[in-house]
Design an enzyme around this catalytic site. Sequence first.
Site, PDB file in Angstrom:
ATOM      1  CB  ILE A  12       5.897  -2.353  -7.982  1.00 48.04           C
ATOM      2  CG1 ILE A  12       6.149  -3.360  -6.899  1.00 48.04           C
ATOM      3  CG2 ILE A  12       6.902  -1.390  -7.949  1.00 48.04           C
ATOM      4  CD1 ILE A  12       7.453  -4.023  -7.164  1.00 48.04           C
ATOM      5  N   GLY A  13       2.565  -2.985  -6.848  1.00 46.62           N
ATOM      6  CA  GLY A  13       1.369  -3.876  -7.104  1.00 46.62           C
ATOM      7  C   GLY A  13       1.517  -5.252  -6.368  1.00 46.62           C
ATOM      8  N   GLY A  14       2.153  -5.353  -5.353  1.00 41.46           N
ATOM      9  CA  GLY A  14       2.373  -6.595  -4.917  1.00 41.46           C
ATOM     10  C   GLY A  14       0.918  -6.938  -4.327  1.00 41.46           C
ATOM     11  CG  ASP A  33       2.242   4.357  -3.879  1.00 36.82           C
ATOM     12  OD1 ASP A  33       2.290   3.289  -3.256  1.00 36.82           O
ATOM     13  OD2 ASP A  33       3.340   5.174  -3.726  1.00 36.82           O
ATOM     14  CB  ILE A  56      -5.461   9.383   0.497  1.00 32.17           C
ATOM     15  CG1 ILE A  56      -4.571   9.128   1.888  1.00 32.17           C
ATOM     16  CG2 ILE A  56      -4.846   8.651  -0.343  1.00 32.17           C
ATOM     17  CD1 ILE A  56      -4.594   7.493   2.365  1.00 32.17           C
ATOM     18  CD  GLU A  57      -2.709  12.833   3.924  1.00 27.79           C
ATOM     19  OE1 GLU A  57      -1.815  13.318   4.560  1.00 27.79           O
ATOM     20  OE2 GLU A  57      -2.623  12.078   2.817  1.00 27.79           O
ATOM     21  CB  SER A  75       1.781  -2.183   2.119  1.00 24.39           C
ATOM     22  OG  SER A  75       3.076  -2.375   2.505  1.00 24.39           O
ATOM     23  CB  CYS A  78       7.748   0.325   7.151  1.00 25.37           C
ATOM     24  SG  CYS A  78       9.240   0.566   6.218  1.00 25.37           S
ATOM     25  CB  SER A 331       7.458  -4.606  -3.061  1.00 21.04           C
ATOM     26  OG  SER A 331       6.247  -5.212  -3.168  1.00 21.04           O
TER      27      SER A 331
END
Length: 348
Positions: A12-14, A33, A56-57, A75, A78, A331
Amino acid sequence: MVLRVVEFYSGIGGMHFALKEAHIDSHVVHAFDINTVANHVYRHNFPDVPVMQRNIESLPMTLFESLKADLWTMSPPCQPYTRQGLQRGSEDPRAKSFVFIVDLLGRLQNKPRMILLENVAGFERSDTRPVFLRQLARHGYRFEEYLLNPLQLCYPNSRTRYYLLAKLDGSPRECSDSEAFPPSFRYSVAGAELIQPAAAADTEEHVDFEKGVWNHEEVQQIDRFTENLTTEEMAPYRLKPKVLESHGYVHDVVTPEDRRTCCFTKGYTHYAEGTGSILQMSGVVGKDPMTLENTRYFTPREVANLMGFPPALAFPSDTSLKQRYRLLGNSLSVSVVSVLMDYLVNRM
């Protein structure tokens, strides 16, 4: 000079908000994203930034070369590194894109001069970390690793995270594929005012933010981050009677005068334990009963406040309450990242 920035895993643009909070003269030239809802929120807040929703690959090298970025922010997912997960690291399919970025860094001619990575505490013990550090060392990046918590900036929210800062101004060196890079983490940022727990050090080299005793006079009270809701406005955030009766004791319960909340995750309001605190607006926790009238969830705006997002963060009207909580849980702490941005660009 205006920094050209590429945001990987932009959410969301953190990272973008952190750049603004750090007053860094920058231009985000591209964001990447795969989350449709996150991209919708990102575009709502930063309509002039191109956002690409692709793996992106699958993108050509020519695209990354053409971006000519000064700074990469990242980021990555996780889940491969969380304590609650299977901790499969680089073998987890969700780590595939980050492993690709690590490889991409070695092949690019137009490498970024700076990199900022954020991930969960746990990434530092993964097999992905040494792979990334070897690539940085081989291509002349000088790097520093951090474990930091918003409580250090007096925000009443505990969210310990791993951060890596890298700058392309060192000498490339050979390192074997088995070089492990012993842990060497920093718990403060040069030139920034961060507090430490009063009693948190297992050793001089390790600080446990979660078990530490904090100087509560320095950390701000929760009520500085909450909204004044009318009875009608409060309705969506009340706990359901069944949840209060059967699981109320499982929640981390705080009052407006307290100075610490637990980390808010994407499961907030859906699961009771370990997903974030709930607010008991009156009475003494553990003494006075929680009721439907005096106990509620934090609103998305309040969660955003505790994470350091500025008032400018806005959600499109068609994003649901559940989606907002999930996006915030995925985020980052803008308050911490903005301090690191300032240090990386101006002093590292």
